[in-house]
Design a protein around this motif. Structure first.
Motif, PDB file in Angstrom:
ATOM      1  N   ALA A  75       0.730  -0.978   0.099  1.00 31.34           N
ATOM      2  CA  ALA A  75      -0.038   0.104  -0.010  1.00 31.34           C
ATOM      3  C   ALA A  75       1.021   1.239   0.020  1.00 31.34           C
ATOM      4  CB  ALA A  75      -0.912   0.048   1.102  1.00 31.34           C
ATOM      5  N   LYS A  76       2.065   0.983   0.629  1.00 27.78           N
ATOM      6  CA  LYS A  76       2.912   2.459   0.681  1.00 27.78           C
ATOM      7  C   LYS A  76       4.090   2.244  -0.381  1.00 27.78           C
ATOM      8  CE  LYS A  76       2.039   3.095   5.529  1.00 27.78           C
ATOM      9  NZ  LYS A  76       2.727   2.964   7.008  1.00 27.78           N
ATOM     10  N   ASN A  77       4.051   1.228  -1.124  1.00 26.86           N
ATOM     11  CA  ASN A  77       4.985   1.152  -2.083  1.00 26.86           C
ATOM     12  C   ASN A  77       6.475   1.023  -1.496  1.00 26.86           C
ATOM     13  OD1 ASN A  77       3.734   1.032  -4.371  1.00 26.86           O
ATOM     14  ND2 ASN A  77       3.549   3.080  -4.827  1.00 26.86           N
ATOM     15  N   THR A  78       6.738   0.583  -0.563  1.00 31.59           N
ATOM     16  CA  THR A  78       7.799   0.573   0.374  1.00 31.59           C
ATOM     17  C   THR A  78       8.326  -0.726   0.664  1.00 31.59           C
ATOM     18  OG1 THR A  78       7.115   2.672   1.410  1.00 31.59           O
ATOM     19  CG2 THR A  78       8.874   1.399   2.538  1.00 31.59           C
ATOM     20  N   VAL A  79       9.604  -0.887   0.636  1.00 35.08           N
ATOM     21  CA  VAL A  79      10.404  -2.205   0.819  1.00 35.08           C
ATOM     22  C   VAL A  79      11.191  -1.896   2.216  1.00 35.08           C
ATOM     23  CG1 VAL A  79      12.311  -3.786   0.452  1.00 35.08           C
ATOM     24  CG2 VAL A  79      10.414  -3.256  -1.120  1.00 35.08           C
ATOM     25  N   TYR A  80      11.331  -2.462   3.179  1.00 35.04           N
ATOM     26  CA  TYR A  80      11.747  -2.361   4.467  1.00 35.04           C
ATOM     27  C   TYR A  80      13.094  -3.006   4.540  1.00 35.04           C
ATOM     28  CZ  TYR A  80       7.736   0.063   5.700  1.00 35.04           C
ATOM     29  OH  TYR A  80       6.716   1.308   5.531  1.00 35.04           O
ATOM     30  N   LEU A  81      14.364  -2.870   5.245  1.00 32.04           N
ATOM     31  CA  LEU A  81      15.317  -3.690   5.401  1.00 32.04           C
ATOM     32  C   LEU A  81      15.547  -3.643   7.172  1.00 32.04           C
ATOM     33  CD1 LEU A  81      17.649  -5.573   4.731  1.00 32.04           C
ATOM     34  CD2 LEU A  81      19.118  -3.804   4.511  1.00 32.04           C
ATOM     35  N   GLN A  82      15.106  -4.563   7.951  1.00 30.91           N
ATOM     36  CA  GLN A  82      15.441  -4.377   9.186  1.00 30.91           C
ATOM     37  C   GLN A  82      16.903  -5.056   9.619  1.00 30.91           C
ATOM     38  OE1 GLN A  82      13.363  -2.917  11.885  1.00 30.91           O
ATOM     39  NE2 GLN A  82      15.189  -3.489  13.085  1.00 30.91           N
ATOM     40  N   MET A  83      17.747  -4.264  10.187  1.00 30.91           N
ATOM     41  CA  MET A  83      19.079  -4.445  10.732  1.00 30.91           C
ATOM     42  C   MET A  83      19.168  -4.578  12.193  1.00 30.91           C
ATOM     43  SD  MET A  83      21.176  -2.479   7.833  1.00 30.91           S
ATOM     44  CE  MET A  83      20.815  -0.924   8.436  1.00 30.91           C
ATOM     45  N   ASN A  84      19.236  -6.011  12.723  1.00 33.16           N
ATOM     46  CA  ASN A  84      19.679  -6.130  14.167  1.00 33.16           C
ATOM     47  C   ASN A  84      21.001  -6.503  14.274  1.00 33.16           C
ATOM     48  OD1 ASN A  84      16.764  -5.391  14.434  1.00 33.16           O
ATOM     49  ND2 ASN A  84      16.164  -7.601  14.073  1.00 33.16           N
ATOM     50  N   ILE A  85      21.372  -6.398  15.522  1.00 35.94           N
ATOM     51  CA  ILE A  85      22.649  -6.973  16.084  1.00 35.94           C
ATOM     52  C   ILE A  85      23.798  -6.288  15.059  1.00 35.94           C
ATOM     53  CG2 ILE A  85      23.967  -8.781  16.913  1.00 35.94           C
ATOM     54  CD1 ILE A  85      21.598 -10.545  16.870  1.00 35.94           C
ATOM     55  N   LEU A  86      23.829  -5.135  14.837  1.00 38.75           N
ATOM     56  CA  LEU A  86      24.833  -4.500  13.880  1.00 38.75           C
ATOM     57  C   LEU A  86      26.095  -4.492  14.279  1.00 38.75           C
ATOM     58  CD1 LEU A  86      22.395  -1.603  12.833  1.00 38.75           C
ATOM     59  CD2 LEU A  86      23.526  -3.202  11.271  1.00 38.75           C
ATOM     60  N   ARG A  87      26.810  -4.881  13.365  1.00 38.92           N
ATOM     61  CA  ARG A  87      28.381  -4.897  13.477  1.00 38.92           C
ATOM     62  C   ARG A  87      29.060  -3.844  12.888  1.00 38.92           C
ATOM     63  NH1 ARG A  87      28.488 -11.316  11.741  1.00 38.92           N
ATOM     64  NH2 ARG A  87      27.189 -12.197  13.427  1.00 38.92           N
ATOM     65  N   PRO A  88      30.170  -3.471  13.433  1.00 42.76           N
ATOM     66  CA  PRO A  88      31.185  -2.713  12.579  1.00 42.76           C
ATOM     67  C   PRO A  88      31.529  -2.927  11.100  1.00 42.76           C
ATOM     68  CG  PRO A  88      32.098  -3.003  14.599  1.00 42.76           C
ATOM     69  CD  PRO A  88      31.027  -4.087  14.398  1.00 42.76           C
ATOM     70  N   GLU A  89      31.547  -4.170  10.888  1.00 42.99           N
ATOM     71  CA  GLU A  89      31.835  -4.474   9.193  1.00 42.99           C
ATOM     72  C   GLU A  89      30.245  -4.449   8.567  1.00 42.99           C
ATOM     73  OE1 GLU A  89      32.122  -6.212  12.104  1.00 42.99           O
ATOM     74  OE2 GLU A  89      31.746  -8.592  11.718  1.00 42.99           O
ATOM     75  N   ASP A  90      29.283  -4.212   9.229  1.00 43.42           N
ATOM     76  CA  ASP A  90      28.021  -3.616   8.554  1.00 43.42           C
ATOM     77  C   ASP A  90      27.974  -2.265   8.031  1.00 43.42           C
ATOM     78  OD1 ASP A  90      26.117  -5.519  10.689  1.00 43.42           O
ATOM     79  OD2 ASP A  90      26.616  -6.191   8.678  1.00 43.42           O
ATOM     80  N   THR A  91      28.997  -1.552   8.261  1.00 42.51           N
ATOM     81  CA  THR A  91      29.221  -0.087   7.799  1.00 42.51           C
ATOM     82  C   THR A  91      29.261  -0.091   6.235  1.00 42.51           C
ATOM     83  OG1 THR A  91      30.268   0.649   9.953  1.00 42.51           O
ATOM     84  CG2 THR A  91      30.610   1.894   7.920  1.00 42.51           C
ATOM     85  N   ALA A  92      28.275   0.573   5.710  1.00 42.84           N
ATOM     86  CA  ALA A  92      28.428   0.666   4.199  1.00 42.84           C
ATOM     87  C   ALA A  92      27.253   1.782   3.858  1.00 42.84           C
ATOM     88  CB  ALA A  92      28.022  -0.725   3.542  1.00 42.84           C
ATOM     89  N   VAL A  93      27.331   1.826   2.575  1.00 42.54           N
ATOM     90  CA  VAL A  93      26.255   2.606   1.942  1.00 42.54           C
ATOM     91  C   VAL A  93      25.302   1.587   1.260  1.00 42.54           C
ATOM     92  CG1 VAL A  93      25.282   4.323  -0.061  1.00 42.54           C
ATOM     93  CG2 VAL A  93      27.529   4.632   1.228  1.00 42.54           C
ATOM     94  N   TYR A  94      23.963   1.727   1.814  1.00 43.89           N
ATOM     95  CA  TYR A  94      23.052   0.745   1.518  1.00 43.89           C
ATOM     96  C   TYR A  94      22.079   1.175   0.386  1.00 43.89           C
ATOM     97  CZ  TYR A  94      24.402  -2.261   5.435  1.00 43.89           C
ATOM     98  OH  TYR A  94      24.839  -3.135   6.375  1.00 43.89           O
ATOM     99  N   SER A  95      21.808   0.424  -0.828  1.00 44.50           N
ATOM    100  CA  SER A  95      20.994   0.777  -1.743  1.00 44.50           C
ATOM    101  C   SER A  95      20.149  -0.143  -2.166  1.00 44.50           C
ATOM    102  CB  SER A  95      22.064   1.104  -3.121  1.00 44.50           C
ATOM    103  OG  SER A  95      22.879   2.029  -2.824  1.00 44.50           O
ATOM    104  N   CYS A  96      18.855   0.328  -2.476  1.00 42.96           N
ATOM    105  CA  CYS A  96      17.706  -0.624  -2.812  1.00 42.96           C
ATOM    106  C   CYS A  96      17.667  -0.357  -4.331  1.00 42.96           C
ATOM    107  CB  CYS A  96      16.460  -0.361  -2.307  1.00 42.96           C
ATOM    108  SG  CYS A  96      15.659   1.564  -2.757  1.00 42.96           S
ATOM    109  N   ALA A  97      17.227  -1.626  -4.991  1.00 43.93           N
ATOM    110  CA  ALA A  97      17.215  -1.567  -6.566  1.00 43.93           C
ATOM    111  C   ALA A  97      15.830  -2.297  -6.788  1.00 43.93           C
ATOM    112  CB  ALA A  97      18.427  -2.318  -7.142  1.00 43.93           C
ATOM    113  N   ALA A  98      15.359  -2.114  -7.983  1.00 44.57           N
ATOM    114  CA  ALA A  98      14.190  -2.882  -8.611  1.00 44.57           C
ATOM    115  C   ALA A  98      14.239  -3.385  -9.866  1.00 44.57           C
ATOM    116  CB  ALA A  98      12.760  -1.684  -8.415  1.00 44.57           C
ATOM    117  N   ARG A  99      13.780  -4.579 -10.109  1.00 43.93           N
ATOM    118  CA  ARG A  99      13.517  -5.062 -11.227  1.00 43.93           C
ATOM    119  C   ARG A  99      12.135  -5.236 -11.921  1.00 43.93           C
ATOM    120  NH1 ARG A  99      16.254  -8.895 -14.526  1.00 43.93           N
ATOM    121  NH2 ARG A  99      15.169 -10.635 -15.300  1.00 43.93           N
TER     122      ARG A  99
END
Length: 128
Positions: A75-99
């Motif tokens: 309904a909101k045309n939205t995709v979520y990414l829930q990230m838990n127990i984050l680690r320093p190695e998760d540091t990054a630029v996060y991008s979404c993409a559609a096909r």
């Protein structure tokens, strides 16, 4: 024009959580799959997760399995990414993409070339 906009990034301590959002807007566009990728500083782009837009079936990358989940709100045309127990190695630029077209071979979900449209990305920084 198709536009994907990510939000929800920021700085968090190790062990914390963030939820990223990817909102679609623009011309009428039927997409079948939305993926999340990340690119740490100085490294290659890496697959994080994907979701089938119609079925809601999630696909999680091995490096984040058990910590990240992906979901969508049609309904909101939205995709979520829930990230838990984050680690320093998760540091990054996060991008979404559609096909647009159905992905028959699920192994291709992890390939950036599978996707037609990309957002600009949102920075996630995890401090130790």
């Amino acid at each position: 024009q198709v536009q994907l906009v990510e939000s929800g990034g920021g700085t968090v301590q190790a062990g914390g959580s963030l939820r990223l959002s990817c909102v679609y807007s623009g011309r009428a566009f039927t997409f079948t799959t939305v993926g999340w990728f990340r690119q740490p500083p100085g490294k290659e782009r890496e697959f994080v997760a994907a979701i089938s837009w119609t079925r809601g079936s999630p696909y999680i990358g091995n490096s984040v399995k058990g910590r990240f989940t992906v979901s969508r709100d049609m309904a909101k045309n939205t995709v979520y990414l829930q990230m838990n127990i984050l680690r320093p190695e998760d540091t990054a630029v996060y991008s979404c993409a559609a096909r647009e077209r159905v992905v028959v071979d699920e192994s291709r979900l992890s390939l950036p070339t599978t996707y037609n449209y990309w957002g600009q990305g949102t920075q996630v920084t995890v401090s130790s």
